[in-house]
Design a protein around this motif. Structure first.
Motif, short mmCIF file in Angstrom:
data_model
loop_
_atom_site.label_atom_id
_atom_site.label_comp_id
_atom_site.label_asym_id
_atom_site.label_seq_id
_atom_site.Cartn_x
_atom_site.Cartn_y
_atom_site.Cartn_z
N GLY A 1 50.17 84.53 34.02
CA GLY A 1 50.15 83.73 32.79
C GLY A 1 49.83 82.27 33.00
O GLY A 1 50.13 81.44 32.13
N ASN A 2 49.18 81.92 34.13
CA ASN A 2 48.92 80.50 34.39
C ASN A 2 47.72 79.95 33.64
O ASN A 2 47.28 78.84 33.93
CB ASN A 2 48.79 80.23 35.90
CG ASN A 2 47.60 80.90 36.55
OD1 ASN A 2 46.76 81.51 35.90
ND2 ASN A 2 47.55 80.80 37.87
N ARG A 3 47.21 80.73 32.68
CA ARG A 3 46.20 80.20 31.77
C ARG A 3 46.69 80.19 30.32
O ARG A 3 45.91 79.95 29.41
CB ARG A 3 44.90 81.01 31.87
CG ARG A 3 44.21 80.87 33.22
CD ARG A 3 42.82 81.47 33.18
NE ARG A 3 42.15 81.37 34.47
CZ ARG A 3 40.89 81.75 34.67
NH1 ARG A 3 40.18 82.26 33.68
NH2 ARG A 3 40.34 81.64 35.86
N LYS A 4 47.97 80.45 30.14
CA LYS A 4 48.54 80.36 28.80
C LYS A 4 48.89 78.92 28.47
O LYS A 4 48.90 78.04 29.33
CB LYS A 4 49.79 81.24 28.70
CG LYS A 4 49.48 82.74 28.72
CD LYS A 4 50.73 83.56 28.48
CE LYS A 4 50.41 85.05 28.41
NZ LYS A 4 51.62 85.86 28.14
N ALA A 5 49.20 78.68 27.21
CA ALA A 5 49.44 77.33 26.71
C ALA A 5 50.51 76.60 27.53
O ALA A 5 51.54 77.15 27.89
CB ALA A 5 49.86 77.38 25.24
N THR A 6 50.21 75.34 27.83
CA THR A 6 51.06 74.38 28.52
C THR A 6 51.22 74.65 30.01
O THR A 6 51.92 73.93 30.71
CB THR A 6 52.45 74.23 27.87
OG1 THR A 6 52.34 74.37 26.47
CG2 THR A 6 53.03 72.86 28.12
N SER A 7 50.57 75.70 30.51
CA SER A 7 50.54 75.91 31.96
C SER A 7 49.74 74.81 32.64
O SER A 7 48.89 74.18 32.02
CB SER A 7 49.90 77.27 32.28
OG SER A 7 50.65 78.33 31.73
#
Length: 240
Positions: free
Chosen positions: A140-146
């Motif tokens: 999930g390191n391309r999800k928001a706020t990452s």
């Protein structure tokens, strides 16, 4: 409803809208005392210019209704602050259209012929539910706020498209310590220039770019990814 009443209701709605806009992009007395300053006045692009450019883009970005926005289709390129910053707290609000993608950069360098993301760490802005990037990357390191493509935001508390999200970025200790906060929760925290930092970069797409995340002082940037993204209430407090 008679004609006079229609005019009165219309005027009241216009006044309410005007007051709503006026409440944004301002500093409270407390914020002024604490040393906050606006990076966006809600009416102009003063203080911003195109990345690797001397002036603000003539297309792709608009200022309207108290927002600094990327228009659908973009075409103006990324923008950066005129000033560079080292230790600070940055606050802003963002919202995306359905399926939109964007980003916030910090510690950015200007490198002719190179994209801003080869030097600047990026806070991902994303409609997690409708953009394919949400399922790409790792954990999930391309999800928001990452920290884009490196550290996933945890918890993942982004509001859906069409709703505002409040971001706070803390950069301190000569730029070494970084925190991402969204909607009142700390979602990312890391240290630059440690053994763990360099190992993480060696295993990433940023490995061929030793300038990535290397600057103690740099520009703050907003991304034109070709999707509709709105920003407002962009404020900064420099730390001693």
């Amino acid at each position: 409803m008679d004609f006079k009443r229609i005019i009165l209701v219309t005027l009241c709605l216009a006044l309410a809208t005007s007051l709503s806009v006026a409440q944004h992009n301002t500093l409270t007395s407390k914020e002024k005392q604490e040393g906050w300053k606006l990076l966006f006045d809600g009416e102009t692009t003063d203080g911003w210019r195109g990345y690797n450019k001397e002036s603000f883009p003539e297309q792709g970005w608009v200022v309207e209704d108290g927002m600094l926005s990327v228009v659908e289709g973009g075409g103006g390129g990324d923008i950066i602050t005129n000033e560079v910053f080292e230790d600070y707290i940055l606050k802003l609000e963002w919202r995306v259209a359905k399926g939109a993608n964007g980003g916030i950069f910090y510690a950015a360098l200007e490198q002719p012929g190179e994209a801003i993301y080869w030097s600047a760490p990026e806070i991902q802005i994303l409609d997690n539910a409708n953009h394919p990037d949400a399922t790409r990357g790792k954990n999930g390191n391309r999800k928001a706020t990452s920290l884009y493509d490196l550290i996933p935001a945890d918890p993942q508390n982004a509001n859906p498209f069409g709703e505002w999200n409040e971001i706070r970025i803390v950069v301190e200790n000569d730029g070494a310590h970084v925190e991402h906060w969204m909607n009142g929760e700390k979602v990312v925290e890391y240290e630059r220039w440690t053994d763990e930092w360099y190992q993480m970069l060696e295993e990433s797409k940023f490995a061929p770019h030793p300038e990535f995340g290397a600057a103690h002082r740099g520009y703050i940037g907003l991304q034109d990814h070709g999707n509709k993204v709105d920003f407002r209430n962009i404020k900064i407090k420099e730390l001693e």
